[in-house]
Design a protein around this motif. Structure first.
Motif, PDB file in Angstrom:
ATOM      1  N   GLY A 203     -12.120   0.024   3.274  1.00 45.39           N
ATOM      2  CA  GLY A 203     -12.193  -1.012   4.293  1.00 45.39           C
ATOM      3  C   GLY A 203     -12.434  -2.381   3.707  1.00 45.39           C
ATOM      4  O   GLY A 203     -11.840  -3.383   4.152  1.00 45.39           O
ATOM      5  N   LEU A 204     -13.295  -2.461   2.696  1.00 40.57           N
ATOM      6  CA  LEU A 204     -13.547  -3.744   2.048  1.00 40.57           C
ATOM      7  C   LEU A 204     -12.274  -4.277   1.382  1.00 40.57           C
ATOM      8  O   LEU A 204     -11.979  -5.476   1.459  1.00 40.57           O
ATOM      9  CB  LEU A 204     -14.669  -3.598   1.016  1.00 40.57           C
ATOM     10  CG  LEU A 204     -16.043  -3.221   1.575  1.00 40.57           C
ATOM     11  CD1 LEU A 204     -17.060  -3.070   0.449  1.00 40.57           C
ATOM     12  CD2 LEU A 204     -16.533  -4.225   2.606  1.00 40.57           C
ATOM     13  N   ILE A 205     -11.525  -3.402   0.752  1.00 37.64           N
ATOM     14  CA  ILE A 205     -10.265  -3.823   0.139  1.00 37.64           C
ATOM     15  C   ILE A 205      -9.298  -4.332   1.211  1.00 37.64           C
ATOM     16  O   ILE A 205      -8.564  -5.307   1.000  1.00 37.64           O
ATOM     17  CB  ILE A 205      -9.634  -2.664  -0.655  1.00 37.64           C
ATOM     18  CG1 ILE A 205     -10.489  -2.325  -1.886  1.00 37.64           C
ATOM     19  CG2 ILE A 205      -8.201  -3.002  -1.076  1.00 37.64           C
ATOM     20  CD1 ILE A 205     -10.602  -3.422  -2.916  1.00 37.64           C
ATOM     21  N   SER A 206      -9.290  -3.688   2.384  1.00 41.12           N
ATOM     22  CA  SER A 206      -8.363  -4.119   3.439  1.00 41.12           C
ATOM     23  C   SER A 206      -8.640  -5.559   3.861  1.00 41.12           C
ATOM     24  O   SER A 206      -7.711  -6.297   4.209  1.00 41.12           O
ATOM     25  CB  SER A 206      -8.447  -3.175   4.637  1.00 41.12           C
ATOM     26  OG  SER A 206      -9.639  -3.374   5.378  1.00 41.12           O
ATOM     27  N   LEU A 226     -14.183   0.860  -5.774  1.00 37.67           N
ATOM     28  CA  LEU A 226     -13.368  -0.215  -5.194  1.00 37.67           C
ATOM     29  C   LEU A 226     -11.979  -0.246  -5.813  1.00 37.67           C
ATOM     30  O   LEU A 226     -10.960  -0.333  -5.099  1.00 37.67           O
ATOM     31  CB  LEU A 226     -14.063  -1.568  -5.385  1.00 37.67           C
ATOM     32  CG  LEU A 226     -15.194  -1.907  -4.418  1.00 37.67           C
ATOM     33  CD1 LEU A 226     -15.990  -3.101  -4.926  1.00 37.67           C
ATOM     34  CD2 LEU A 226     -14.653  -2.181  -3.023  1.00 37.67           C
ATOM     35  N   LEU A 227     -11.902  -0.163  -7.125  1.00 33.96           N
ATOM     36  CA  LEU A 227     -10.604  -0.229  -7.792  1.00 33.96           C
ATOM     37  C   LEU A 227      -9.766   1.019  -7.525  1.00 33.96           C
ATOM     38  O   LEU A 227      -8.546   0.926  -7.351  1.00 33.96           O
ATOM     39  CB  LEU A 227     -10.806  -0.414  -9.302  1.00 33.96           C
ATOM     40  CG  LEU A 227     -11.515  -1.698  -9.738  1.00 33.96           C
ATOM     41  CD1 LEU A 227     -11.597  -1.760 -11.261  1.00 33.96           C
ATOM     42  CD2 LEU A 227     -10.817  -2.935  -9.185  1.00 33.96           C
ATOM     43  N   ILE A 228     -10.396   2.168  -7.489  1.00 31.79           N
ATOM     44  CA  ILE A 228      -9.660   3.413  -7.238  1.00 31.79           C
ATOM     45  C   ILE A 228      -9.078   3.414  -5.836  1.00 31.79           C
ATOM     46  O   ILE A 228      -7.907   3.761  -5.631  1.00 31.79           O
ATOM     47  CB  ILE A 228     -10.580   4.634  -7.456  1.00 31.79           C
ATOM     48  CG1 ILE A 228     -10.945   4.762  -8.932  1.00 31.79           C
ATOM     49  CG2 ILE A 228      -9.899   5.916  -6.969  1.00 31.79           C
ATOM     50  CD1 ILE A 228     -12.026   5.790  -9.221  1.00 31.79           C
ATOM     51  N   GLU A 229      -9.872   3.014  -4.848  1.00 31.65           N
ATOM     52  CA  GLU A 229      -9.364   2.977  -3.477  1.00 31.65           C
ATOM     53  C   GLU A 229      -8.230   1.964  -3.344  1.00 31.65           C
ATOM     54  O   GLU A 229      -7.258   2.199  -2.625  1.00 31.65           O
ATOM     55  CB  GLU A 229     -10.489   2.660  -2.496  1.00 31.65           C
ATOM     56  CG  GLU A 229     -11.432   3.820  -2.261  1.00 31.65           C
ATOM     57  CD  GLU A 229     -10.748   5.009  -1.598  1.00 31.65           C
ATOM     58  OE1 GLU A 229      -9.922   4.809  -0.686  1.00 31.65           O
ATOM     59  OE2 GLU A 229     -11.036   6.157  -2.011  1.00 31.65           O
ATOM     60  N   ALA A 230      -8.337   0.840  -4.034  1.00 31.79           N
ATOM     61  CA  ALA A 230      -7.272  -0.155  -3.999  1.00 31.79           C
ATOM     62  C   ALA A 230      -5.993   0.399  -4.616  1.00 31.79           C
ATOM     63  O   ALA A 230      -4.892   0.232  -4.061  1.00 31.79           O
ATOM     64  CB  ALA A 230      -7.710  -1.414  -4.740  1.00 31.79           C
ATOM     65  N   ARG A 400     -23.264  -8.260   3.596  1.00 30.54           N
ATOM     66  CA  ARG A 400     -22.181  -9.175   3.917  1.00 30.54           C
ATOM     67  C   ARG A 400     -21.114  -9.061   2.834  1.00 30.54           C
ATOM     68  O   ARG A 400     -21.427  -9.053   1.641  1.00 30.54           O
ATOM     69  CB  ARG A 400     -22.680 -10.629   4.002  1.00 30.54           C
ATOM     70  CG  ARG A 400     -23.701 -10.889   5.091  1.00 30.54           C
ATOM     71  CD  ARG A 400     -23.119 -10.717   6.481  1.00 30.54           C
ATOM     72  NE  ARG A 400     -24.101 -11.008   7.538  1.00 30.54           N
ATOM     73  CZ  ARG A 400     -24.910 -10.108   8.062  1.00 30.54           C
ATOM     74  NH1 ARG A 400     -24.872  -8.842   7.628  1.00 30.54           N
ATOM     75  NH2 ARG A 400     -25.757 -10.437   9.022  1.00 30.54           N
ATOM     76  N   TRP A 401     -19.865  -8.966   3.282  1.00 28.45           N
ATOM     77  CA  TRP A 401     -18.716  -8.991   2.370  1.00 28.45           C
ATOM     78  C   TRP A 401     -18.301 -10.455   2.293  1.00 28.45           C
ATOM     79  O   TRP A 401     -17.702 -11.002   3.209  1.00 28.45           O
ATOM     80  CB  TRP A 401     -17.615  -8.097   2.917  1.00 28.45           C
ATOM     81  CG  TRP A 401     -16.410  -7.834   2.078  1.00 28.45           C
ATOM     82  CD1 TRP A 401     -15.108  -7.894   2.507  1.00 28.45           C
ATOM     83  CD2 TRP A 401     -16.324  -7.383   0.718  1.00 28.45           C
ATOM     84  NE1 TRP A 401     -14.239  -7.509   1.508  1.00 28.45           N
ATOM     85  CE2 TRP A 401     -14.952  -7.205   0.388  1.00 28.45           C
ATOM     86  CE3 TRP A 401     -17.274  -7.127  -0.277  1.00 28.45           C
ATOM     87  CZ2 TRP A 401     -14.511  -6.776  -0.874  1.00 28.45           C
ATOM     88  CZ3 TRP A 401     -16.836  -6.696  -1.529  1.00 28.45           C
ATOM     89  CH2 TRP A 401     -15.494  -6.539  -1.819  1.00 28.45           C
ATOM     90  N   LEU A 402     -18.682 -11.103   1.191  1.00 28.29           N
ATOM     91  CA  LEU A 402     -18.562 -12.544   1.044  1.00 28.29           C
ATOM     92  C   LEU A 402     -17.272 -12.921   0.318  1.00 28.29           C
ATOM     93  O   LEU A 402     -16.915 -12.318  -0.684  1.00 28.29           O
ATOM     94  CB  LEU A 402     -19.765 -13.092   0.269  1.00 28.29           C
ATOM     95  CG  LEU A 402     -21.139 -12.784   0.859  1.00 28.29           C
ATOM     96  CD1 LEU A 402     -22.232 -13.286  -0.071  1.00 28.29           C
ATOM     97  CD2 LEU A 402     -21.293 -13.418   2.238  1.00 28.29           C
TER      98      LEU A 402
END
Length: 407
Positions: A203-206, A226-230, A400-402
């Motif tokens: 979700g953060l990558i989206s 994060l990198l694997i999901e991306a 927070r996703w900044l």
């Protein structure tokens, strides 16, 4: 079967067109991107709620969501919805909610989870117990024997939600289709000290909009989630499929009485067909670079990436964040630095954030940074101003996703 009580939906929640109501349970803060994802996969009447998304789907779409949706924890298929103004309403409504001779024979193990409140039902444990009692009493009345409650490996997982509906208090009885949280992709046997759940990472990558055409880098990559999901997103690796060398995942819905094997195989084939060795536009995938100082954690990241089937596309490097050198072309940086939850970390982490900010400003001009912050005081040490702040929850921590534009 006993006639449904007034206000109860059709058995199985299915309407004449073959569609039924369902709910996707999602991480807090990801309701909007989850709704967009579910709509893109064929769900209809999609409505973001709090920590959930309401939708309608048919069996084919339900199978597709379990195989391809990246953001939900679980997807609940609604069996029945009925008025619930008392414990007696709940007991009677559950007994009439479905054709239990079909859905719950005595040799079927089950569990019940509950949430919400209704009159006389203020404790989730006792609400779940009332559902269990209604089910096993029905079985005893019809067969003289009952199912076993199994909290670890049930055949059926029921979920009861009590809330105020348009006409007053109501109960919604649903079935979980996965048989375990969908965030567990199966590739992450190795995890760091504070693992980021896979669906939250997706979700953060989206939110970043990264699509594989520009470099992606994580200078504090930890175990690499994060990198694997991306990479899985860019390379079309459906999250419900097992990676190389792993047995196929078994979903609870495969044991449901209305399971359609041919339809399931069709959706499996379509999910497999999404896999590719290039980006979504047909171009080679841009560099994906991670950096980790701890050798054992770095090895975990490499193991996880290989298990996910994307190890060949990730450049995972050993080294300190202060020495990070980004790829030549500007792209997207993602980062989930520690938040300082343990005593004695504060001073060291303030220096880490300060050094991270210095490195970014010196070497990453023109890049976009997305950083997950669970501690605004530490984030202040970056000496950078965020242009966007998206509230999310990571393991119960308000974060927070900044978003920063590095100049």
């Amino acid at each position: 079967m006993t006639e449904p009580i007034q206000g109860t939906t059709a058995p199985g929640g299915t309407q004449p067109g073959g569609s039924f109501a369902a709910t996707a349970v999602v991480p807090p803060g990801l309701e909007q991107p989850a709704a967009a994802e579910l709509s893109a996969l064929g769900a209809t009447d999609v409505q973001p709620l709090q920590r959930a998304v309401a939708l309608r789907c048919d069996l084919a779409t339900l199978y597709r969501l379990h195989l391809q949706a990246r953001l939900p924890f679980r997807i609940l298929r609604e069996l029945a919805r009925f008025p619930c103004r008392s414990r007696e309403d709940l007991y009677r409504g559950v007994q009439q909610a479905a054709d239990w001779a079909l859905w719950l024979p005595p040799d079927c193990r089950f569990r019940v989870d509950a949430s919400g409140r209704a009159p006389g039902l203020s404790h989730s444990h006792y609400s779940a117990l009332e559902v269990k009692n209604a089910l096993v009493d029905w079985q005893r009345q019809h067969w003289g024997e009952r199912s076993t409650v199994d909290l670890e490996t049930p055949d059926l997982s029921f979920h009861l939600h009590l809330a105020r509906g348009r006409g007053g208090p109501e109960a919604v009885l649903s079935l979980e289709g996965s048989g375990g949280s969908l965030h567990r992709r199966g590739y992450r046997a190795a995890m760091g000290l504070a693992p980021l759940k896979e669906n939250l990472a997706a979700g953060l990558i989206s939110f970043t909009g990264w699509d594989g055409r520009v470099p992606l880098a994580d200078p504090l990559c930890g175990s690499g989630t994060l990198l694997i999901e991306a990479a899985c997103l860019a390379l079309g690796r459906a999250p419900g499929l097992s990676g190389p060398g792993r047995p196929p995942r078994r979903f609870a819905l495969q044991g449901w009485p209305d399971f359609q094997p041919d339809l399931w195989e069709t959706e499996l084939d379509q999910a497999r067909a999404l896999q590719r060795d290039h980006g979504p536009q047909g171009d080679p995938l841009a560099p994906i670079v991670g950096r980790e100082q701890d050798p054992s954690v770095l090895e975990q990241a490499r193991t996880n990436a290989a298990a996910a089937g994307v190890g060949g596309w990730l450049d995972l490097q050993a080294g300190d964040v202060r020495d990070f050198e980004p790829p030549e072309a500007a792209g997207v940086l993602v980062c989930n630095p520690p938040y300082g939850e343990r005593i004695g970390e504060r001073d060291d982490l303030e220096q880490l954030y300060a050094d991270l900010g210095t490195m970014l400003k010196q070497r990453c001009g023109g890049w976009t940074l997305w950083l997950l912050s669970g501690n605004p005081e530490l984030t202040g040490a970056l000496r950078m101003k965020a242009s966007r702040r998206i509230p999310v929850s990571n393991g119960g921590i308000d974060c927070r996703w900044l978003n920063y534009d590095i100049r």
